[in-house]
Design an enzyme around this catalytic site. Structure first.
Site, PDB file in Angstrom:
ATOM      1  N   SER A 218      -6.538 -15.399  -2.742  1.00  0.00           N
ATOM      2  CA  SER A 218      -5.405 -15.626  -1.427  1.00  0.00           C
ATOM      3  C   SER A 218      -4.950 -14.243  -0.662  1.00  0.00           C
ATOM      4  CB  SER A 218      -4.213 -15.882  -2.347  1.00  0.00           C
ATOM      5  OG  SER A 218      -3.127 -16.112  -1.543  1.00  0.00           O
TER       6      SER A 218
ATOM      7  N   ASN B  79      -2.528  -2.577   0.812  1.00  0.00           N
ATOM      8  CA  ASN B  79      -1.935  -3.286   1.933  1.00  0.00           C
ATOM      9  C   ASN B  79      -0.742  -3.499   1.348  1.00  0.00           C
ATOM     10  OD1 ASN B  79      -1.493  -6.294   1.314  1.00  0.00           O
ATOM     11  ND2 ASN B  79      -3.120  -5.770   0.071  1.00  0.00           N
TER      12      ASN B  79
ATOM     13  N   LEU C  21       3.244 -10.964   3.597  1.00  0.00           N
ATOM     14  CA  LEU C  21       3.159 -12.305   3.782  1.00  0.00           C
ATOM     15  C   LEU C  21       3.477 -12.765   4.972  1.00  0.00           C
ATOM     16  CD1 LEU C  21       4.762 -13.136   0.311  1.00  0.00           C
ATOM     17  CD2 LEU C  21       2.501 -13.173   1.055  1.00  0.00           C
TER      18      LEU C  21
ATOM     19  N   CYS D 228       3.403 -11.178  -6.041  1.00  0.00           N
ATOM     20  CA  CYS D 228       3.123 -10.192  -4.736  1.00  0.00           C
ATOM     21  C   CYS D 228       4.229  -9.211  -4.570  1.00  0.00           C
ATOM     22  CB  CYS D 228       3.171 -11.166  -3.600  1.00  0.00           C
ATOM     23  SG  CYS D 228       2.681  -9.945  -2.103  1.00  0.00           S
TER      24      CYS D 228
ATOM     25  N   LYS E 294      -0.371 -16.855 -10.581  1.00  0.00           N
ATOM     26  CA  LYS E 294      -0.971 -15.507 -10.505  1.00  0.00           C
ATOM     27  C   LYS E 294      -0.243 -14.520 -10.789  1.00  0.00           C
ATOM     28  CE  LYS E 294      -3.900 -13.007  -7.111  1.00  0.00           C
ATOM     29  NZ  LYS E 294      -4.493 -13.143  -5.760  1.00  0.00           N
TER      30      LYS E 294
ATOM     31  N   ASN F 125      -3.229  -9.994  -9.636  1.00  0.00           N
ATOM     32  CA  ASN F 125      -2.877  -9.618  -8.217  1.00  0.00           C
ATOM     33  C   ASN F 125      -3.240  -8.165  -8.186  1.00  0.00           C
ATOM     34  OD1 ASN F 125      -1.852  -9.600  -5.823  1.00  0.00           O
ATOM     35  ND2 ASN F 125      -0.461 -11.339  -6.340  1.00  0.00           N
ATOM     36  N   THR F 126      -2.942  -7.508  -7.057  1.00  0.00           N
ATOM     37  CA  THR F 126      -2.848  -6.208  -6.822  1.00  0.00           C
ATOM     38  C   THR F 126      -2.083  -5.299  -7.644  1.00  0.00           C
ATOM     39  OG1 THR F 126      -1.257  -6.199  -5.169  1.00  0.00           O
ATOM     40  CG2 THR F 126      -3.529  -6.545  -4.408  1.00  0.00           C
TER      41      THR F 126
ATOM     42  N   GLY G 148     -11.391  -6.861  -7.218  1.00  0.00           N
ATOM     43  CA  GLY G 148     -12.552  -6.227  -6.883  1.00  0.00           C
ATOM     44  C   GLY G 148     -14.026  -6.546  -6.997  1.00  0.00           C
TER      45      GLY G 148
ATOM     46  N   GLY H  63     -12.276 -11.331  -3.107  1.00  0.00           N
ATOM     47  CA  GLY H  63     -11.255 -11.221  -2.123  1.00  0.00           C
ATOM     48  C   GLY H  63     -11.531  -9.752  -0.970  1.00  0.00           C
TER      49      GLY H  63
END
Lengths: 351, 297
Positions: free
Chosen positions: A39, A87, A91, A148, A185, A212-213, A265, A286
């Site tokens: 995503s 980043n 959204l 997020c 997630k 997620n990040t 990654g 991603g």
């Protein structure tokens, strides 16, 4: 016996190679192949269709959609980091109604398997987005972006606590068709990711998307200010892969039956294999798409090759294979390194 | 004034492909390097104003983001098929790596990307304004405009002589060429917008095309719009993917409906109408932008 495997009763593909069963069940989500887009890295698939056939991979996971149109954050929104990037997009998106009318309709007409990622500033908003999607139909699963870091202020995200994470999942479950699989997630920025995974599973999630990040930050040494307008941002790319593998491993270890979509990654089929062995039932690609727009298709082909040369005949045999008992009866040859098994340069050199 | 701008824009980069190209030549010129590369399939489809992205540092590179470069010229060179040229300013890790490549080194290319300059259907009077190596894509543009019988007055400027780019090529394809430098080391002492004002004052101009740093584009657009001259500006925004999926390279642009949206430079640009970009608000989400969250007291 490098790469050899006993093949009994296998049909032969047109190429002469034995067929390989690449299908995977991620809970009730059945996919032809285990490779998805991640995503936020594939928009709604349309741009990528230019570089590979988006219906030939497992599916498209769309950029998180919210209830209303959203402008996102100011720029700069991105900074490159060693083997990764930071980043802070915030959204940006057209809102769920426009998404259904334009993006979802296009994906459906194109025939792509679609997992819709949803986001919200409150549990209620998540519920409203899910309700709108329920009416529209035309997708295969929902991924709930509870992790997020840009959604809520001060880095307070739903994914940080078991109770807030579960509350969102419960709300989405209540507002969705009961046949639609729901994936939560998860954020790796927690003390105990297993606890969060268990609580969202309890709350009705079909499975989890991991990871997620990670929250990160870069200072621009020319301006001597934060590099991103949003100050902090989400770190993604190959730099975070070992964190993802660790999270997948821990969740699989504690919850052997919980469906897991692995991500973080992945740049090659080799990387994807690592996640599968750690316990992922499917793998999302991603940030590597930014590096190589056809990465999902390439990685899918590479993963099939990696599995074949290890003697697997079905994708599902490899899932969680790194967790097996040492004296496992599964007869898979693990003595494979990165050398091409047909490479016989050794003899040549010894002479 | 209506001048019949052809509208043939592929909004989704539908002609773009990914190919492995090969370096043919790396030429140093002033502060910049001109890279000539084979790009079969990309070069043939490129229109003025479009760009390519280049993968950095090879397959296992720790630089995972591609870099974007405006295409300055395309050629068909017999055995190589299509080739293209772009200009690199070696200011960062990736661009320094690029300029150290040598003939026959492989290069991962995606293109042609972005909305090109729209070209007039009639033989009109055009002014081209380039800042620094932003003048590179104006070379291909000027050639197309001259082919259509347009008058092309070109102005290129920079802070200093060494940062001027494309003087020889642009002199060849332009009706007239004006140079400006802010320190007076070459051409007219001053800025490109001073020269632009002079031309707009003394002659009838139908369209202004521009490429260069954002503050220069803002001034070019402002000067042109004030004189009711249509302008097209190719912006320089930092990009991560170049193909429209990452939402990094956005800037506030007013649409036909009067609503401001955060548009992607890579697919909705890099060429925008000068009178539509909210130049002074670039880098922010200005009030009134579609989807801007209202901060509650």
């Amino acid at each position: 016996m490098t790469g050899s495997v006993i093949v009994t009763g296998m049909s032969q593909a047109a190429s002469g190679e034995p067929t390989f069963d690449f299908s995977t069940n991620v809970g009730s989500l059945e996919l032809n192949t285990p490779i998805l887009t991640a995503s936020g890295c594939a928009a709604a698939g349309r741009e990528l269709d230019n570089y590979f056939d988006i219906t030939a991979i497992g599916g498209i996971v769309t950029k998180s959609i919210m209830l209303a149109p959203r402008s996102g954050r100011a720029t700069p929104r991105m900074a490159e980091t060693p083997s990764g990037m930071l980043n802070s997009i915030g959204l940006q998106g057209p809102g769920v109604e426009s998404f259904i009318e334009n993006d979802l309709a296009w994906l459906q007409q194109r025939g792509a398997r679609t997992i819709v990622s949803i986001a919200g500033g409150s549990a209620e908003e998540f519920g409203k987005v899910a309700a709108k999607l329920r009416i529209a139909g035309g997708f295969d699963a929902i991924e709930v972006n509870i992790s997020c870091p840009n959604v809520e202020d001060r880095g307070q995200v739903f994914a940080c606590r078991a109770d807030t994470a579960a509350n969102v999942i419960q709300t989405v479950r209540r507002n969705s068709d009961s046949r639609i699989p729901i994936f939560a997630k998860l954020s790796p920025d927690v003390t105990d990711i297993v606890e969060i995974a268990a609580s969202v599973a309890q709350a009705g999630a079909t499975g989890v998307s991991v990871i997620n990040t990670l929250l990160g930050m870069v200072i621009n040494t020319s301006s001597m200010r934060p590099a991103l307008a949003g100050v902090t941002g989400g770190l993604s790319g190959p730099a975070i892969r070992p964190v993802a593998v660790r999270c997948i491993w821990q969740i699989r270890n504690a919850l052997p039956d919980l469906p897991i979509i692995g991500m973080g990654g992945v740049r090659s089929g080799h990387d994807a294999l690592e996640m599968v062995l750690a316990g992922a039932n499917a793998v999302s690609v991603g940030t590597s798409i930014f590096n190589d727009p056809s990465a999902p298709m390439r990685i899918q082909n590479e993963l099939e090759h990696e599995l074949r040369i290890r003697g697997f005949t079905k994708f599902s045999q490899a899932v969680s294979h790194a967790h097996r008992e040492i004296d496992s009866t599964l007869q898979i040859n693990t003595a494979i390194d990165d050398l091409d098994p047909t490479d016989e340069n050794w003899d040549f050199i010894s002479e | 004034m209506y001048i019949g701008m052809a509208c043939s824009v592929a909004s989704m980069n539908s002609g773009a492909i990914q190919v492995m190209g090969e370096v043919l030549d790396v030429q140093r010129t002033g502060k910049y390097f001109v890279m000539s590369v084979t790009a079969p399939g990309i070069a043939e489809r490129t229109q003025p104003g479009q760009f390519v992205t280049v993968g950095m540092g090879g397959e296992e590179s720790s630089m995972i983001l591609r870099r974007s470069f405006a295409i300055q010229r395309v050629q068909s060179r017999g055995i190589y098929g299509g080739t293209l040229e772009f200009v690199v300013s070696p200011v960062g890790k990736g661009t320094r790596w690029l300029t150290k490549l040598r003939r026959h080194d492989p290069l991962n290319l995606v293109g042609p990307l972005g909305k090109p300059f729209t070209l007039p259907t009639k033989a009109v009077t055009c002014v081209l304004v380039g800042g620094g190596y932003g003048s590179a894509p104006l070379i291909m543009l000027a050639e197309s405009l001259r082919d259509r019988g347009c008058r092309v007055d070109t102005i290129i400027g920079a802070s200093t002589e060494k940062k001027l780019y494309g003087e020889l090529e642009l002199k060849r394809v332009s009706t007239s060429l004006t140079l400006t430098t802010e320190d007076g080391t070459a051409g007219v002492h001053g800025r490109v917008t001073d020269a632009l004002e002079n031309i707009l004052e003394s002659s009838q101009v139908d369209v202004v095309y521009s490429c260069g740093p954002m503050p220069m584009l803002a001034s070019v657009a402002e000067v042109s719009t004030a004189r009711k001259v249509f302008s097209q500006c190719s912006v320089e925004e930092s990009m991560a993917c170049g193909i429209g999926v990452c939402m990094t390279c956005v800037l506030p642009v007013v649409g036909d409906d009067g609503i401001t949206r955060m548009l992607r430079s890579c697919v909705e640009g890099p060429v925008f109408r000068g009178d539509r970009v909210r130049w002074s608000d670039v880098g922010t989400i200005p009030d009134g932008t579609l989807g801007k969250e209202v901060v509650r007291p």
